[in-house]
Design a protein around this motif. Structure first.
Motif, PDB file in Angstrom:
ATOM      1  N   PHE A 335       0.828  -1.088   0.061  1.00  0.00           N
ATOM      2  CA  PHE A 335      -0.046  -0.027  -0.065  1.00  0.00           C
ATOM      3  C   PHE A 335       0.553   0.978   0.084  1.00  0.00           C
ATOM      4  CE2 PHE A 335      -1.842   3.500   2.355  1.00  0.00           C
ATOM      5  CZ  PHE A 335      -3.236   3.509   2.075  1.00  0.00           C
ATOM      6  N   LEU A 336       2.032   1.223   1.008  1.00  0.00           N
ATOM      7  CA  LEU A 336       2.549   2.706   0.510  1.00  0.00           C
ATOM      8  C   LEU A 336       3.535   2.530  -0.345  1.00  0.00           C
ATOM      9  CD1 LEU A 336       4.320   2.443   4.094  1.00  0.00           C
ATOM     10  CD2 LEU A 336       2.979   3.977   3.589  1.00  0.00           C
ATOM     11  N   ILE A 339       1.522   4.072  -3.044  1.00  0.00           N
ATOM     12  CA  ILE A 339       0.703   5.575  -2.721  1.00  0.00           C
ATOM     13  C   ILE A 339       1.880   6.894  -2.874  1.00  0.00           C
ATOM     14  CG2 ILE A 339       1.212   5.973  -0.174  1.00  0.00           C
ATOM     15  CD1 ILE A 339      -1.825   6.735   0.343  1.00  0.00           C
ATOM     16  N   LEU A 340       3.178   5.766  -2.396  1.00  0.00           N
ATOM     17  CA  LEU A 340       3.768   6.616  -3.093  1.00  0.00           C
ATOM     18  C   LEU A 340       4.448   6.386  -3.730  1.00  0.00           C
ATOM     19  CD1 LEU A 340       6.338   5.593  -0.398  1.00  0.00           C
ATOM     20  CD2 LEU A 340       5.568   7.669  -1.033  1.00  0.00           C
ATOM     21  N   ARG A 341       3.966   5.692  -4.912  1.00  0.00           N
ATOM     22  CA  ARG A 341       4.712   6.086  -6.532  1.00  0.00           C
ATOM     23  C   ARG A 341       3.495   6.735  -7.628  1.00  0.00           C
ATOM     24  NH1 ARG A 341       6.140   0.131  -8.993  1.00  0.00           N
ATOM     25  NH2 ARG A 341       5.109   1.710 -10.877  1.00  0.00           N
ATOM     26  N   GLY A 343       1.259   8.497  -5.802  1.00  0.00           N
ATOM     27  CA  GLY A 343       0.863  10.253  -5.858  1.00  0.00           C
ATOM     28  C   GLY A 343      -0.887  10.316  -5.169  1.00  0.00           C
ATOM     29  N   THR A 344      -1.178   9.455  -5.091  1.00  0.00           N
ATOM     30  CA  THR A 344      -3.135   9.405  -4.616  1.00  0.00           C
ATOM     31  C   THR A 344      -3.246   8.198  -4.660  1.00  0.00           C
ATOM     32  OG1 THR A 344      -5.233  10.537  -5.789  1.00  0.00           O
ATOM     33  CG2 THR A 344      -3.483   9.097  -7.627  1.00  0.00           C
ATOM     34  N   LEU A 345      -4.648   8.306  -3.921  1.00  0.00           N
ATOM     35  CA  LEU A 345      -5.526   7.229  -3.126  1.00  0.00           C
ATOM     36  C   LEU A 345      -6.481   7.170  -4.705  1.00  0.00           C
ATOM     37  CD1 LEU A 345      -7.022   8.230  -0.355  1.00  0.00           C
ATOM     38  CD2 LEU A 345      -5.487   6.649  -0.502  1.00  0.00           C
TER      39      LEU A 345
END
Lengths: 345, 325
Positions: A335-336, A339-341, A343-345
């Motif tokens: 998940f982390l 989200i870092l790749r 940049g949004t949900l």
């Protein structure tokens, strides 16, 4: 607009989306989605055979029976979480969250706790059975439907509003459960806590047929609507233009999701990140966004993950109880990274 | 909108109410203590000093720590829904405490607290880093991301505790609360008092930093240094509070929002009120927890969780309504 047209447009959309997905993803050998499904099914069959037949010590009948029950539970979990998350991603147009974060497991715990509080621990044993499973599932579906209808009708950021409120509801339910549990007398509390923990490995075998029946019905329903689901991927305006009653379809799908997650929680207990991991993997493995392929793939991937994980943990690491914790943790890391790749949900 | 006089009356009432709650917190409990007894009976006086005073002080400090941390984080992230428990800071300091327990089982509490603070700092920095890479900083996505981060760290903590056979210790600590706070145990919380004073002193700079990096730099504020200072204050306050009394959810979120609804966004003017209202709320939760099931008790954090969640949802929905108009 005829259903054939809907099908054609949806198919085109599926192709373009699929191409976009594949560019971002690691390249897999080019196989048709159908071949990929067959491959996944083959791997699953091997895994199940290994799980059921290898490393049996002592009575074959006893071990086999136990493993079969466990396999049944895993099948239900894989279907409900995997397919439920895929639809959830489609209707909420996000690829990261899974429906379990909406506080279903907390609601389940709260319901059990309140029952013991009002009727005593004995009620827990007396009301055991299929009607209770159904009643609990129905209650959770009602809760979810009210929540969804209430929050999804807004215009701005209502999706994230829905998610955030769901998460916070979950926290509130947890607190309330803890509060009420502190008011219980110790015997009732003991009865309750045996019921709330470690359910994956000791599922009531009697519940499996009815749960499986519900799953089959849901599967048929979803299969019939697979093209409409493809259309929902195009977004609200396009879907409406294509003759889809967007809000109705959305509400219907959210109810199905609530049903699946509620069933899963009532049967095998909370799994926050599992559905999310499975859905992400199945998008990668299928190479298309057509629900006709993604949904079966999600089920296959989910079941393979559970069976292989259980097999490896049980026979190689001798830590069979840790499966859900490891899935949670691994899922959290994934998940982390995502989200870092993105940049949004 | 409330007029100035009603607002002033409301604030006075809050202050008086909080004062009353402090007195009640000092007098309520399993061991009978009365005002007359305190003067005439030395044993009662002794008991009062060993148990009641430390507990009440711990409650006040914890409330101040969490509400002030909430204010600071909301300024730094420019988001009204961020606070130590919705940004993962508290969960990180819980992980830090566990790591301290595993690596140095016999270390003095101060060292464990230091480790917890370091972890809280790392966790907050990671959260801010993730925020920087988020394309959309919508007010609802930010807390959602923070909560998920916290959940991941929480799962990791549970896993670690389980593999080192410390799960029971972890559970006991998580639901600990204020019931075992006695003299000789709560003293590290005095650090929070220093942080509160410091926060008050740098409040203006934080307010400016809350406008964003460009505006703050234009106004002559070293943005990065202010953010670093803020994160350090939050890390220390959260780390110490987490180790001594455990998580206190939503306090840092609800209180600053209530205060800014009443008084606007002048941080220096608000800061004392945030502390007072936070203290009142936590004391009320603790008193309920102590009296409902006496002689047992329910941790204040549990009640705070339910009440805070309800208030939080109210705030989010209110914001939606405002956004619609």
């Amino acid at each position: 607009m005829s259903s054939a047209d809907v099908k054609a447009v949806a198919a085109a959309a599926g192709v373009s989306r699929g191409m976009r997905l594949r560019r971002g993803a690691r390249r897999l050998p080019t196989l048709s989605p159908k071949a990929r499904l067959l491959l996944a099914a083959g791997i699953l069959v091997v895994a199940i055979a290994c799980y059921l037949l290898l490393f049996i010590r002592g009575s074959f009948a006893f071990s086999f029976d136990r493993r079969l029950t466990m396999l049944g539970a895993m099948t239900i979990a894989a279907f409900t979480q995997g397919v439920g998350t895929v639809i959830f991603h489609t209707v909420t147009s996000n690829r990261i969250l899974s429906p379990s974060i909406m506080g279903f497991d907390s609601l389940y715990t709260l319901m059990q706790t309140l029952m013991v509080f009002f009727f005593g621990g004995a009620a827990l044993a007396q009301t055991e059975g299929i009607p209770k499973l159904l009643a609990q599932t129905a209650l959770m579906v009602v809760f979810a439907t009210i929540l969804y209808r209430w929050l999804f009708s807004g215009r701005f950021g209502s999706l994230f509003l829905l998610l955030l409120v769901g998460v916070v509801f979950g926290m509130a339910f947890d607190s309330l459960s803890t509060f009420v549990q502190r008011l219980l007398d110790p015997t009732d509390y003991d009865l309750l806590s045996t019921r709330l923990f470690g359910r994956m490995s000791n599922v009531e075998a009697g519940y499996l047929p009815i749960a499986a029946g519900i799953c089959v019905l849901v599967a048929l329903f979803l299969w019939q609507r697979r093209h409409r689901l493809d259309t929902l991927l195009l977004g609200r305006e396009t879907a409406t233009n294509l003759g889809i009653s967007y809000k109705r379809e959305l509400t219907l799908m959210l109810i199905v999701i609530a049903l699946l997650v509620a069933l899963s929680t009532a049967l095998v207990g909370p799994m926050t990140f599992f559905g999310f991991v499975v859905a992400i993997l199945s998008y990668q493995f299928t190479g298309t966004h057509k629900h006709a392929y993604v949904m079966p793939m999600a089920f296959l991937v989910g079941l393979t993950t559970l069976v292989v994980g259980q097999f490896v943990l049980q026979h190689i690491f001798y830590a069979s109880g840790m499966l859900s914790v490891i899935i949670e943790f691994g899922g959290g890391i994934l998940f982390l990274i995502l989200i870092l790749r993105k940049g949004t949900l | 909108m409330t007029s100035l006089t009603t607002r002033r009356a409301l604030l006075t009432a809050t202050a008086v109410g909080t004062g009353a709650l402090v007195v009640a917190s000092l007098l309520v409990g399993g061991y009978d203590i009365s005002v007359v007894g305190l003067v005439t009976d030395p044993a009662q006086w002794e008991m009062f000093l060993i148990s009641r005073v430390p507990r009440t002080l711990a409650l006040i400090f914890a409330a101040i720590a969490m509400s002030i941390s909430g204010v600071i984080m909301q300024m730094i992230t420019q988001n009204k829904f961020v606070e130590p428990t919705t940004a993962g800071t508290a969960q990180w300091s819980g992980l830090g405490m566990l790591v301290g327990l595993i690596l140095f089982p016999s270390a003095p509490p101060l060292l464990k607290m230091l480790i917890a603070c370091v972890f809280a700092f790392i966790g907050t920095a990671i959260f801010l880093g993730v925020l920087r890479r988020l394309a959309s900083r919508s007010s609802l996505i930010v807390p959602l991301v923070g909560i998920m981060l916290g959940a991941v760290v929480g799962a990791g903590t549970t896993y670690l505790a389980n593999s080192f056979n410390l799960l029971q210790a972890l559970t006991a600590w998580r639901s600990g609360g204020f019931s075992n706070v006695v003299r000789g145990f709560y003293e590290p919380l005095w650090v929070v008092a220093i942080i509160a004073v410091l926060a008050f002193l740098v409040a203006d700079r934080l307010t400016v930093a809350g406008l964003g990096k460009d505006l703050a730099t234009n106004a002559g504020v070293n943005y990065d240094r202010v953010v670093l200072l803020g994160v350090m204050m939050v890390a220390v306050a959260t780390g110490v509070t987490t180790v001594v009394v455990g998580f206190i959810p939503f306090l840092g979120l609800v209180v600053p929002n209530l205060v800014s609804m009443l008084m606007g966004d002048d941080l220096r003017k608000n800061m004392p009120w945030v502390a007072v209202i936070g203290t009142g709320l936590l004391l009320a939760c603790d008193l309920v927890g102590r009296t409902v099931v006496s002689p047992m008790e329910i941790p204040a954090s549990v009640i705070m969780g339910a009440v805070g969640a309800a208030l939080f949802i109210g705030l989010v929905l209110r914001q939606r309504k405002v956004a619609h108009v």
